[in-house]
Design a protein around this motif. Sequence first.
Motif, short mmCIF file in Angstrom:
data_model
loop_
_atom_site.label_atom_id
_atom_site.label_comp_id
_atom_site.label_asym_id
_atom_site.label_seq_id
_atom_site.Cartn_x
_atom_site.Cartn_y
_atom_site.Cartn_z
N THR A 61 55.18 -35.14 -38.83
CA THR A 61 55.11 -34.25 -37.68
C THR A 61 56.43 -33.53 -37.56
OG1 THR A 61 55.94 -35.93 -36.14
CG2 THR A 61 53.55 -35.80 -36.42
N THR A 62 56.44 -32.47 -36.78
CA THR A 62 57.68 -31.75 -36.49
C THR A 62 57.89 -31.82 -34.99
OG1 THR A 62 57.27 -30.27 -38.32
CG2 THR A 62 58.87 -29.55 -36.70
N PRO A 63 58.92 -32.40 -34.53
CA PRO A 63 59.97 -33.14 -35.24
C PRO A 63 59.49 -34.53 -35.63
CG PRO A 63 60.39 -33.23 -32.90
CD PRO A 63 59.17 -32.36 -33.07
N PRO A 64 60.22 -35.22 -36.53
CA PRO A 64 59.84 -36.58 -36.91
C PRO A 64 60.06 -37.55 -35.75
CG PRO A 64 61.90 -35.96 -37.94
CD PRO A 64 61.40 -34.74 -37.23
N HIS A 65 59.48 -38.72 -35.89
CA HIS A 65 59.62 -39.73 -34.84
C HIS A 65 60.93 -40.48 -34.96
CE1 HIS A 65 55.06 -40.13 -33.84
NE2 HIS A 65 55.50 -38.91 -33.75
N ARG A 66 61.35 -41.06 -33.83
CA ARG A 66 62.58 -41.85 -33.77
C ARG A 66 62.26 -43.21 -33.17
NH1 ARG A 66 66.11 -37.92 -30.08
NH2 ARG A 66 64.11 -37.79 -29.06
N THR A 67 63.09 -44.17 -33.52
CA THR A 67 63.02 -45.49 -32.91
C THR A 67 64.45 -45.98 -32.72
OG1 THR A 67 62.13 -47.74 -33.10
CG2 THR A 67 62.75 -46.65 -35.14
N TRP A 68 64.67 -46.81 -31.72
CA TRP A 68 66.02 -47.28 -31.39
C TRP A 68 66.11 -48.78 -31.59
CZ3 TRP A 68 63.45 -43.37 -29.23
CH2 TRP A 68 64.10 -42.13 -29.21
N TRP A 69 67.28 -49.19 -32.08
CA TRP A 69 67.53 -50.60 -32.38
C TRP A 69 68.85 -51.03 -31.76
CZ3 TRP A 69 64.43 -53.53 -35.88
CH2 TRP A 69 63.32 -52.84 -36.37
N ARG A 70 68.84 -52.18 -31.12
CA ARG A 70 70.07 -52.77 -30.56
C ARG A 70 70.58 -53.80 -31.55
NH1 ARG A 70 69.16 -55.78 -25.27
NH2 ARG A 70 69.14 -53.70 -24.40
N VAL A 71 71.89 -53.75 -31.83
CA VAL A 71 72.50 -54.70 -32.75
C VAL A 71 73.34 -55.68 -31.93
CG1 VAL A 71 74.02 -54.99 -34.73
CG2 VAL A 71 72.56 -52.96 -34.57
N ASP A 72 73.00 -56.95 -32.03
CA ASP A 72 73.73 -58.00 -31.34
C ASP A 72 75.12 -58.12 -31.95
OD1 ASP A 72 74.75 -60.79 -30.90
OD2 ASP A 72 72.93 -60.88 -29.68
N GLN A 73 76.16 -58.11 -31.13
CA GLN A 73 77.54 -58.13 -31.61
C GLN A 73 77.92 -59.47 -32.25
OE1 GLN A 73 79.33 -55.47 -31.79
NE2 GLN A 73 77.95 -54.19 -30.59
N GLU A 74 77.34 -60.55 -31.78
CA GLU A 74 77.71 -61.87 -32.29
C GLU A 74 76.98 -62.22 -33.58
OE1 GLU A 74 77.15 -64.66 -29.15
OE2 GLU A 74 78.54 -63.62 -27.82
N THR A 75 75.66 -62.02 -33.60
CA THR A 75 74.88 -62.42 -34.76
C THR A 75 74.62 -61.26 -35.72
OG1 THR A 75 72.79 -61.98 -33.62
CG2 THR A 75 73.70 -64.21 -33.46
N PHE A 76 74.93 -60.02 -35.30
CA PHE A 76 74.76 -58.82 -36.12
C PHE A 76 73.30 -58.62 -36.51
CE2 PHE A 76 76.21 -56.01 -39.73
CZ PHE A 76 76.83 -55.09 -38.92
N THR A 77 72.37 -59.06 -35.64
CA THR A 77 70.95 -58.90 -35.93
C THR A 77 70.38 -57.76 -35.09
OG1 THR A 77 70.41 -60.56 -34.27
CG2 THR A 77 70.53 -61.30 -36.56
N PRO A 78 69.63 -56.85 -35.71
CA PRO A 78 69.03 -55.74 -34.98
C PRO A 78 67.66 -56.11 -34.41
CG PRO A 78 68.95 -55.33 -37.35
CD PRO A 78 69.58 -56.67 -37.15
N THR A 79 67.38 -55.58 -33.22
CA THR A 79 66.06 -55.72 -32.61
C THR A 79 65.61 -54.35 -32.12
OG1 THR A 79 67.08 -56.28 -30.49
CG2 THR A 79 66.35 -58.11 -31.85
N GLU A 80 64.33 -54.06 -32.31
CA GLU A 80 63.79 -52.77 -31.92
C GLU A 80 63.64 -52.69 -30.40
OE1 GLU A 80 60.40 -49.64 -33.46
OE2 GLU A 80 60.22 -51.76 -33.99
#
Length: 96
Positions: A61-80
């Motif tokens: 599609t125009t524009p393309p889709h986006r998604t956001w991820w939070r990165v935990d500072q301690e474990t460095f694991t991303p979650t949507e």
Amino acid sequence: MLGLIKQFFDSTRRQRALLQRVWCAFAEQHPDRKILKGWIIPPQLGTDGSTVVCVVWDSRTTPPHRTWWRVDQETFTPTELPYDVAATLVQIPQWR
């Protein structure tokens, strides 16, 4: 002067490592979606102190889709994050 240059490259490496970590998590969770790696949006610091990364993916599609991820500072694991939560943490610009 050399200290500033080193600091710049260190922050660039950290951002690249963060993006790679989030891209891997995105690919794991959504194997049928293709990341548009040319649409890099730098990681942002959220209002709660966390790091939020935007991933742009090819939705045909125009524009393309986006998604956001939070990165935990301690474990460095991303979650949507859902859009509503991401919008409270960082400024989300509108596509034009």
